[in-house]
Design an enzyme around this catalytic site. Structure first.
Site, short mmCIF file in Angstrom:
data_model
loop_
_atom_site.label_atom_id
_atom_site.label_comp_id
_atom_site.label_asym_id
_atom_site.label_seq_id
_atom_site.Cartn_x
_atom_site.Cartn_y
_atom_site.Cartn_z
N CYS A 161 0.83 -1.21 0.00
CA CYS A 161 0.00 0.00 0.00
C CYS A 161 0.87 1.26 0.00
O CYS A 161 1.96 1.28 0.55
CB CYS A 161 -0.90 0.02 1.22
SG CYS A 161 -1.93 -1.44 1.41
N TRP A 179 -3.49 -2.50 -1.22
CA TRP A 179 -3.31 -3.92 -1.51
C TRP A 179 -4.14 -4.66 -0.48
O TRP A 179 -3.89 -4.59 0.71
CB TRP A 179 -1.83 -4.31 -1.41
CG TRP A 179 -1.52 -5.69 -1.87
CD1 TRP A 179 -1.37 -6.14 -3.15
CD2 TRP A 179 -1.29 -6.83 -1.02
NE1 TRP A 179 -1.07 -7.47 -3.16
CE2 TRP A 179 -1.01 -7.93 -1.87
CE3 TRP A 179 -1.29 -7.03 0.36
CZ2 TRP A 179 -0.73 -9.21 -1.38
CZ3 TRP A 179 -1.02 -8.30 0.85
CH2 TRP A 179 -0.75 -9.37 -0.02
N GLY A 225 -0.80 -1.25 6.61
CA GLY A 225 -0.53 -2.15 7.71
C GLY A 225 -1.72 -3.01 8.05
O GLY A 225 -2.71 -3.11 7.31
N GLU A 257 14.51 -19.83 -7.61
CA GLU A 257 14.21 -18.48 -8.05
C GLU A 257 13.56 -18.48 -9.43
O GLU A 257 12.62 -17.72 -9.70
CB GLU A 257 15.50 -17.64 -8.05
CG GLU A 257 15.37 -16.26 -8.67
CD GLU A 257 14.42 -15.32 -7.94
OE1 GLU A 257 14.16 -14.23 -8.49
OE2 GLU A 257 13.93 -15.67 -6.85
N LYS A 259 9.85 -16.98 -10.28
CA LYS A 259 9.58 -15.97 -11.30
C LYS A 259 8.45 -16.42 -12.23
O LYS A 259 7.57 -15.63 -12.59
CB LYS A 259 10.84 -15.69 -12.13
CG LYS A 259 11.86 -14.86 -11.41
CD LYS A 259 11.38 -13.43 -11.23
CE LYS A 259 12.08 -12.77 -10.06
NZ LYS A 259 11.65 -13.21 -8.74
N HIS A 294 13.02 -39.29 -5.19
CA HIS A 294 12.38 -39.27 -3.88
C HIS A 294 11.00 -38.60 -3.92
O HIS A 294 10.53 -38.13 -2.89
CB HIS A 294 13.29 -38.57 -2.87
CG HIS A 294 14.60 -39.27 -2.66
ND1 HIS A 294 14.73 -40.36 -1.83
CD2 HIS A 294 15.81 -39.05 -3.22
CE1 HIS A 294 16.00 -40.79 -1.87
NE2 HIS A 294 16.67 -40.01 -2.69
N LYS A 351 4.99 -5.14 -4.33
CA LYS A 351 6.43 -4.99 -4.46
C LYS A 351 7.12 -5.05 -3.10
O LYS A 351 8.09 -5.78 -2.92
CB LYS A 351 6.75 -3.66 -5.15
CG LYS A 351 8.25 -3.42 -5.36
CD LYS A 351 8.83 -4.45 -6.29
CE LYS A 351 10.32 -4.31 -6.45
NZ LYS A 351 10.89 -5.42 -7.23
#
Length: 607
Positions: A2, A74, A100, A480, A484, A503, A602
């Site tokens: 936010c 958000w 928050g 990573e 993405k 496994h 972000k």
């Protein structure tokens, strides 16, 4: 996450508020709004669309005023909807925005409803605005102070009142908030980036601060009500407004992928030798006292730490533990006062990582270092030592250049500790520095593979699942790469150490499951080739990023893209770039919102 912008001025501040929201779009949001004090009343506009749509609505309605607040939300409490969008009003008297999460909102809501307050939203924020109204007796500052004393959780707040023109009050606890000082006008924002072009004079509020903004006055009190205005210095901050220009690229993520050679070169600028002072004046004394490293981070930053663990233990010969920051403080752990606690964060405001840092200190960890992209962030201010990466502003939600510059900084830390511990001689240091300086050129050669990766991406776009494999320090790189792909293309992707195929993950392998393999020509290459055969024997289709000399050949069901050179211990930095490009071009082929993927933000500033 936010975003907040607030202003008090003698001019119409609506354009400033809206422009500030546009600069904060990179943080991620699903609704937005603006409210101003106009002709003795509160007026607002809210939207569940982009800020551009809000701008059109503001222009069409003629919304204007000299005092106001704005917000990008958000969603946490309540779905994205106009009723849940900020700013929230109470009795058409108080307007408020909030970043928050308020943990005791349910109890406060019940209490306020019993006092006659009607709730129009599902948000925890509406509890705050009604609470401020409940305490209001002609002094907004006192009302915000009283309301904050009742709140449990994290918050950054900006509020103004119908009955007090030219006054905005802000407060912060666990969520960032800054003051922008102008000439005959003052501003609030959750990020100094929002105030680019308005003012470069920034005050960073501390935990528990409440600030009173008027046209010619900024006054700050701490949580105990003491005047701390003089203790909060004004900093000149030169934000990178040019970073918001897209240029020839389709998306910010693509732009930031191609900015990585420059970002790494900038991060290495001025480093002529491996010395502790790279991390701060006190680093030499601190590093002499430590016998282990604890890395705390979340998401992509966690994967950079997981990669660095291999470097720290094999090159510096120092024990290293890597913890997911959001989990660390909720388990019983054993503190070692001689451990160096390293936090990693692009923004330096990541709530879980900050909380983990503070928890580590309460356990008795004395030595802390942060690797961060924002020199003025809370993380930098709270850590004993710091290494500031120079990635520049990263607007795309999915991190790219922040990750590779974090790896660069972590490798510098590895070399520094190795040298101090007697595991790095002059010849080795010189060789590693040459490799670091060559990284931008090597990355440029990897970026030239983009046309081949686009062809792969068109095939990937037809799938809904993918498997990523890596070994050793390239396993976190596989993680990573899978992250993405998930983040921006919405394809379900998982990553495993290649040796773990038998496994469990091998059960997933069919012709419909593309398998991406990170295959550098390192000590594990022959083991990895055996793993590839296991996939092919089950009909799996392989997409292999190999080094030029790895002797993995293309064949039916085995597609190979060769990186120009093997880069030794720094190979993870090169191998992550084609994974970024694969995710990016797969997402564009699927038509997703690359820079603002659904449900993500972000900077995660709430737990």
């Amino acid at each position: 996450m936010c975003g907040i912008v607030g202003a008090v001025a003698s001019r119409n501040i609506t354009p400033i508020l809206v422009a500030g929201l546009q600069r904060l779009e990179y943080r991620g949001y699903d609704s937005c709004g603006v409210a101003v004090h106009a002709d003795g009343e509160l007026r607002r506009a809210r939207s569940v669309h982009r800020v551009a749509e809000l701008t059109r609505e503001v222009t069409h309605s003629g919304l204007a005023g000299t005092t106001g607040i704005a917000h990008t939300r958000w969603a946490t409490h309540g779905a994205p909807a106009v009723a849940n969008a900020h700013p929230h009003f109470s009795r058409e008297r108080i307007a408020l925005v909030h970043n928050g999460i308020i943990e005791n909102h349910e109890a406060l809501r019940a209490e306020l409803m019993a006092q006659g307050y009607a709730f129009a939203s599902q948000t925890d924020t509406e509890v705050i605005v009604h609470l401020v109204d409940h305490h209001y007796d002609g002094d907004l500052f006192a009302a915000v102070q009283a309301a904050c004393a009742r709140l449990l959780g994290a918050y950054a707040i900006a509020a103004f009142c119908r009955d007090e023109p030219h006054r905005v009050v802000g407060a912060r606890f666990g969520s960032p908030l800054v003051v922008g000082v102008g000439h005959g006008e003052n501003f609030l924002a959750s990020d100094a980036m929002a105030l680019v072009g308005v003012t470069d004079q920034i005050i960073y509020l501390e935990e528990g601060d409440v600030v009173d903004l008027q046209i010619g006055r900024v006054w700050i009190a701490d949580r105990e009500g003491r005047d701390v205005t003089a203790a909060r210095p004004v900093h000149t901050v030169h934000a990178h407004s040019g970073a918001a220009e897209l240029g020839p690229y389709r998306h910010y993520m693509q732009k930031e992928i191609f900015e990585q050679p420059r970002a790494i070169a900038d991060t290495l600028q001025g480093i002529e030798a491996i010395v502790p002072e790279i991390f701060g004046a006190k680093a030499g004394a601190v590093f002499a006292e430590i016998d282990s490293v604890l890395i705390l981070a979340c998401g992509t930053s966690y994967y950079s730490g997981a990669t660095a663990r291999y470097w720290l233990e094999s090159i510096a010969r120092i024990p290293c533990t890597v913890e997911v920051a959001s989990e660390y403080r909720y388990r019983d752990s054993i503190a070692n006062a001689r451990t160096l606690v390293v936090t990693i964060s692009q923004s330096g405001e990541t709530a879980d990582t900050l909380a983990a840092l503070r928890h580590a200190r309460t356990l008795g960890h004395r030595h802390t270092l942060t690797i961060c992209n924002v020199a003025t962030s809370a993380m930098v201010r709270e850590c004993e030592l710091a290494c500031i990466t120079r990635a520049g502003v990263e607007i795309g939600v999915a991190s790219t250049k922040a990750f590779t510059t974090q790896l660069t900084a972590l490798f510098l830390l590895t070399l520094t500790l190795a040298r101090l511990r007697g595991h790095l001689d002059a010849a080795q240091e010189s060789a590693h520095l040459r490799s670091l300086r060559h990284l931008p050129v090597a990355l440029g050669s990897v970026l030239a593979l983009e046309p081949q990766i686009i062809a792969w991406a068109e095939r990937f776009a037809r799938h809904e699942n993918a498997l990523f494999l890596g070994r050793g320090p390239h396993y976190p790189i596989a993680l990573e790469g899978a992250l993405k792909l998930k983040e921006i293309s919405y394809i379900h992707a998982e990553a495993y150490p290649a040796g773990e195929l038998k496994h469990g993950p091998l059960a997933l392998v069919t012709a419909a499951m593309p398998v991406v393999v990170v295959a550098p020509n390192d000590a594990l290459i022959e083991k990895l080739k055996s793993n590839l055969q296991e996939v092919r024997a089950r009909g799996g289709e392989l997409f292999v990023f190999a080094d030029a000399d790895s002797k993995i050949t293309a064949s039916d069901g085995v597609h190979v893209i060769r990186l120009p050179e093997h880069y030794g211990v720094l190979s993870p930095i090169l191998h992550v770039v084609p994974l970024q490009l694969l995710a990016y071009h797969t997402a564009t082929a699927r038509g997703t919102d690359v820079d603002k993927p659904r449900n993500l933000a972000k900077s995660v500033t709430v737990e």
